[in-house]
Scaffold this motif. Structure first.
Motif, PDB file in Angstrom:
ATOM      1  N   PHE A  23     -13.242 -25.059  54.172  1.00  0.00           N
ATOM      2  CA  PHE A  23     -14.205 -24.181  53.739  1.00  0.00           C
ATOM      3  C   PHE A  23     -14.710 -24.607  52.161  1.00  0.00           C
ATOM      4  O   PHE A  23     -15.573 -24.122  51.809  1.00  0.00           O
ATOM      5  N   LEU A  24     -13.981 -25.586  51.622  1.00  0.00           N
ATOM      6  CA  LEU A  24     -14.522 -25.901  50.491  1.00  0.00           C
ATOM      7  C   LEU A  24     -16.112 -26.580  50.349  1.00  0.00           C
ATOM      8  O   LEU A  24     -16.579 -27.061  51.594  1.00  0.00           O
ATOM      9  N   PRO A  25     -16.908 -26.457  49.337  1.00  0.00           N
ATOM     10  CA  PRO A  25     -18.119 -26.895  49.418  1.00  0.00           C
ATOM     11  C   PRO A  25     -18.511 -28.465  49.287  1.00  0.00           C
ATOM     12  O   PRO A  25     -17.390 -28.788  49.159  1.00  0.00           O
ATOM     13  N   LYS A  26     -19.343 -28.612  49.681  1.00  0.00           N
ATOM     14  CA  LYS A  26     -19.575 -30.076  49.620  1.00  0.00           C
ATOM     15  C   LYS A  26     -19.288 -30.872  48.546  1.00  0.00           C
ATOM     16  O   LYS A  26     -18.765 -32.252  48.638  1.00  0.00           O
ATOM     17  N   THR A  27     -19.591 -30.366  47.292  1.00  0.00           N
ATOM     18  CA  THR A  27     -19.653 -31.232  46.108  1.00  0.00           C
ATOM     19  C   THR A  27     -18.952 -30.018  45.192  1.00  0.00           C
ATOM     20  O   THR A  27     -19.447 -28.825  45.267  1.00  0.00           O
ATOM     21  N   PHE A  28     -18.015 -30.399  44.308  1.00  0.00           N
ATOM     22  CA  PHE A  28     -17.528 -29.579  43.299  1.00  0.00           C
ATOM     23  C   PHE A  28     -16.578 -30.367  42.488  1.00  0.00           C
ATOM     24  O   PHE A  28     -16.054 -31.289  42.968  1.00  0.00           O
ATOM     25  N   THR A  29     -16.580 -29.834  41.285  1.00  0.00           N
ATOM     26  CA  THR A  29     -15.736 -30.380  40.178  1.00  0.00           C
ATOM     27  C   THR A  29     -14.398 -29.541  39.630  1.00  0.00           C
ATOM     28  O   THR A  29     -13.931 -30.002  39.120  1.00  0.00           O
ATOM     29  N   ALA A 124     -11.914 -16.594  50.318  1.00  0.00           N
ATOM     30  CA  ALA A 124     -10.906 -15.725  50.060  1.00  0.00           C
ATOM     31  C   ALA A 124     -10.259 -15.918  51.492  1.00  0.00           C
ATOM     32  O   ALA A 124     -10.743 -16.007  52.684  1.00  0.00           O
ATOM     33  N   SER A 125      -8.862 -15.805  51.365  1.00  0.00           N
ATOM     34  CA  SER A 125      -8.102 -15.223  52.760  1.00  0.00           C
ATOM     35  C   SER A 125      -7.540 -14.121  52.434  1.00  0.00           C
ATOM     36  O   SER A 125      -7.037 -13.723  51.643  1.00  0.00           O
ATOM     37  N   ILE A 126      -7.704 -13.225  53.634  1.00  0.00           N
ATOM     38  CA  ILE A 126      -7.503 -11.960  53.748  1.00  0.00           C
ATOM     39  C   ILE A 126      -6.724 -11.667  54.827  1.00  0.00           C
ATOM     40  O   ILE A 126      -7.077 -11.747  55.884  1.00  0.00           O
ATOM     41  N   PRO A 127      -5.592 -10.833  54.708  1.00  0.00           N
ATOM     42  CA  PRO A 127      -4.796 -10.487  56.056  1.00  0.00           C
ATOM     43  C   PRO A 127      -5.818  -9.497  56.729  1.00  0.00           C
ATOM     44  O   PRO A 127      -6.524  -8.682  56.332  1.00  0.00           O
ATOM     45  N   ASN A 128      -5.266  -9.377  58.225  1.00  0.00           N
ATOM     46  CA  ASN A 128      -6.091  -8.705  59.178  1.00  0.00           C
ATOM     47  C   ASN A 128      -5.406  -7.521  59.764  1.00  0.00           C
ATOM     48  O   ASN A 128      -4.421  -8.026  60.578  1.00  0.00           O
ATOM     49  N   HIS A 156       1.315  -4.928  49.578  1.00  0.00           N
ATOM     50  CA  HIS A 156       0.072  -4.783  49.928  1.00  0.00           C
ATOM     51  C   HIS A 156      -0.451  -3.500  49.667  1.00  0.00           C
ATOM     52  O   HIS A 156       0.036  -2.215  49.995  1.00  0.00           O
ATOM     53  N   LEU A 157      -1.587  -3.382  48.745  1.00  0.00           N
ATOM     54  CA  LEU A 157      -2.156  -2.039  48.447  1.00  0.00           C
ATOM     55  C   LEU A 157      -3.257  -1.676  49.152  1.00  0.00           C
ATOM     56  O   LEU A 157      -3.718  -0.498  49.219  1.00  0.00           O
ATOM     57  N   ARG A 158      -4.148  -2.432  49.782  1.00  0.00           N
ATOM     58  CA  ARG A 158      -5.265  -2.496  50.645  1.00  0.00           C
ATOM     59  C   ARG A 158      -5.239  -3.204  51.996  1.00  0.00           C
ATOM     60  O   ARG A 158      -4.238  -4.147  52.012  1.00  0.00           O
ATOM     61  N   PHE A 159      -5.774  -2.498  53.102  1.00  0.00           N
ATOM     62  CA  PHE A 159      -5.716  -3.371  54.335  1.00  0.00           C
ATOM     63  C   PHE A 159      -6.934  -3.259  54.826  1.00  0.00           C
ATOM     64  O   PHE A 159      -8.041  -2.536  54.577  1.00  0.00           O
ATOM     65  N   PHE A 160      -7.403  -4.473  55.541  1.00  0.00           N
ATOM     66  CA  PHE A 160      -8.479  -4.976  56.068  1.00  0.00           C
ATOM     67  C   PHE A 160      -8.814  -5.282  57.476  1.00  0.00           C
ATOM     68  O   PHE A 160      -7.614  -5.878  57.969  1.00  0.00           O
ATOM     69  N   THR A 161      -9.940  -5.244  58.000  1.00  0.00           N
ATOM     70  CA  THR A 161     -10.250  -5.572  59.300  1.00  0.00           C
ATOM     71  C   THR A 161     -11.425  -6.569  58.796  1.00  0.00           C
ATOM     72  O   THR A 161     -11.803  -6.572  57.794  1.00  0.00           O
ATOM     73  N   LYS A 162     -11.661  -7.387  59.877  1.00  0.00           N
ATOM     74  CA  LYS A 162     -12.817  -8.272  59.676  1.00  0.00           C
ATOM     75  C   LYS A 162     -14.246  -7.539  59.096  1.00  0.00           C
ATOM     76  O   LYS A 162     -14.722  -7.829  58.285  1.00  0.00           O
ATOM     77  N   LYS A 163     -14.630  -6.376  59.800  1.00  0.00           N
ATOM     78  CA  LYS A 163     -15.553  -5.535  59.321  1.00  0.00           C
ATOM     79  C   LYS A 163     -15.441  -5.331  57.957  1.00  0.00           C
ATOM     80  O   LYS A 163     -16.481  -5.377  57.162  1.00  0.00           O
ATOM     81  N   SER A 164     -14.358  -4.602  57.482  1.00  0.00           N
ATOM     82  CA  SER A 164     -14.475  -4.252  56.138  1.00  0.00           C
ATOM     83  C   SER A 164     -14.114  -5.240  55.068  1.00  0.00           C
ATOM     84  O   SER A 164     -14.648  -4.969  54.051  1.00  0.00           O
ATOM     85  N   TYR A 174     -22.137  -9.774  46.919  1.00  0.00           N
ATOM     86  CA  TYR A 174     -22.055 -10.999  47.576  1.00  0.00           C
ATOM     87  C   TYR A 174     -23.078 -11.301  48.820  1.00  0.00           C
ATOM     88  O   TYR A 174     -23.055 -10.238  49.485  1.00  0.00           O
ATOM     89  N   ILE A 175     -23.183 -12.540  49.226  1.00  0.00           N
ATOM     90  CA  ILE A 175     -23.837 -12.803  50.443  1.00  0.00           C
ATOM     91  C   ILE A 175     -22.655 -13.696  51.170  1.00  0.00           C
ATOM     92  O   ILE A 175     -22.221 -14.689  50.883  1.00  0.00           O
ATOM     93  N   VAL A 176     -22.218 -12.995  52.293  1.00  0.00           N
ATOM     94  CA  VAL A 176     -21.200 -13.826  53.065  1.00  0.00           C
ATOM     95  C   VAL A 176     -21.710 -14.845  53.882  1.00  0.00           C
ATOM     96  O   VAL A 176     -22.668 -14.379  54.652  1.00  0.00           O
ATOM     97  N   LYS A 177     -21.238 -16.081  53.672  1.00  0.00           N
ATOM     98  CA  LYS A 177     -21.768 -17.308  54.294  1.00  0.00           C
ATOM     99  C   LYS A 177     -20.831 -17.547  55.656  1.00  0.00           C
ATOM    100  O   LYS A 177     -21.484 -18.029  56.511  1.00  0.00           O
ATOM    101  N   THR A 178     -19.477 -17.296  55.541  1.00  0.00           N
ATOM    102  CA  THR A 178     -18.615 -17.610  56.614  1.00  0.00           C
ATOM    103  C   THR A 178     -17.611 -16.762  56.622  1.00  0.00           C
ATOM    104  O   THR A 178     -17.125 -16.161  55.732  1.00  0.00           O
ATOM    105  N   VAL A 179     -17.582 -16.268  57.901  1.00  0.00           N
ATOM    106  CA  VAL A 179     -16.192 -15.342  58.492  1.00  0.00           C
ATOM    107  C   VAL A 179     -15.586 -15.968  59.606  1.00  0.00           C
ATOM    108  O   VAL A 179     -16.104 -16.111  60.637  1.00  0.00           O
ATOM    109  N   GLU A 180     -14.201 -16.371  59.210  1.00  0.00           N
ATOM    110  CA  GLU A 180     -13.577 -17.273  60.427  1.00  0.00           C
ATOM    111  C   GLU A 180     -11.948 -16.789  60.527  1.00  0.00           C
ATOM    112  O   GLU A 180     -11.487 -16.884  59.266  1.00  0.00           O
ATOM    113  N   GLY A 181     -11.558 -16.646  61.456  1.00  0.00           N
ATOM    114  CA  GLY A 181     -10.193 -16.291  61.650  1.00  0.00           C
ATOM    115  C   GLY A 181      -9.284 -17.657  61.360  1.00  0.00           C
ATOM    116  O   GLY A 181      -9.722 -18.706  62.097  1.00  0.00           O
ATOM    117  N   ILE A 182      -8.333 -17.455  60.866  1.00  0.00           N
ATOM    118  CA  ILE A 182      -7.397 -18.745  60.427  1.00  0.00           C
ATOM    119  C   ILE A 182      -6.004 -18.581  61.145  1.00  0.00           C
ATOM    120  O   ILE A 182      -5.461 -17.355  61.090  1.00  0.00           O
TER     121      ILE A 182
END
Length: 217
Positions: A23-29, A124-128, A156-164, A174-182
């Motif tokens: 998920f890293l961008p093509k270029t970064f330093t 970000a990696s977030i538990p589902n 954990h203090l907060r719990f999330f689904t993909k939608k939340s 923010y603009i979400v560019k990618t959402v992918e299960g891992i």
């Protein structure tokens, strides 16, 4: 809460998370790793990409270890008191299984915009919470049982689904560019049910989702 973190197995703070490299961008330093733990993930980035990596870590022992591996490490929570120079910007800011530990994760995301370069991204990696073992515990066993690690981590203090997860980022400007299960888990009966439900419960295979987002200028 500090006592709960202190009791965790040392392996809890030593993951390298190679599944997030795609998920890293093509270029970064430059990278900022929020909740960098013992610095193993940042060290991997430095070795693979020869980039600069800074970290923020609330755990004192973990911060000390990370400081031997990364370019700079701040011990403490990521908040307005974090002493990162005001003019410092990063091409990528990581929240690897961090946002769910915060009472107000949107505040951390809003603060991150201050340090994100104009073309940079948040990863970000977030538990589902819809991961099938958690759902089975609720539906079959009628229980919401906290564990030492994983989706039902007792810290954990907060719990999330993909939608939340998506909503959290969008409401934090923010603009979400990618959402992918891992780290997909295979469970035969769930595979069969998912097939007949036209993959409408495919998200239940994933203990975590990776989110890539950019600032909404």
């Amino acid at each position: 809460m500090k006592e709960l973190y202190d009791k965790k197995n040392i392996s809890y703070y030593s993951h390298t998370r190679p599944e997030l490299l795609k998920f890293l961008p093509k270029t970064f330093t430059s990278i900022l790793d929020i909740g960098c733990a013992g610095g193993n993930f940042g060290q991997m980035l430095k070795e693979l990409y020869k980039c600069e990596v800074w970290g923020v870590e609330p755990g004192e022992n973990s911060a000390k270890i990370a400081s031997t591996k990364l370019d700079k490490v701040y011990h403490g929570p990521f908040d307005n008191e974090t002493d990162i120079p005001a003019n410092k910007q990063f091409d990528c800011i990581f929240f690897n299984d961090v946002l769910e530990h915060l009472a107000q994760p949107e505040e951390a995301l809003l603060l991150a915009t201050k340090y994100l370069s104009p073309t940079g991204c948040i990863i970000a990696s977030i538990p589902n919470i819809r991961f099938y073992p958690a759902i089975i515990s609720l539906l079959r066993h009628k229980d919401f049982k906290y564990l030492d690690a994983g989706v039902m981590d007792k810290t954990h203090l907060r719990f999330f689904t993909k939608k939340s997860m998506i909503r959290l980022f969008e409401e934090s400007n923010y603009i979400v560019k990618t959402v992918e299960g891992i780290n997909r888990h295979t469970f035969k009966y769930l595979e069969i049910l998912n097939f007949f439900l036209l993959k409408s419960i495919d998200d239940m295979h994933y203990p975590q989702y990776a989110i890539v987002a950019t600032k909404n200028e």
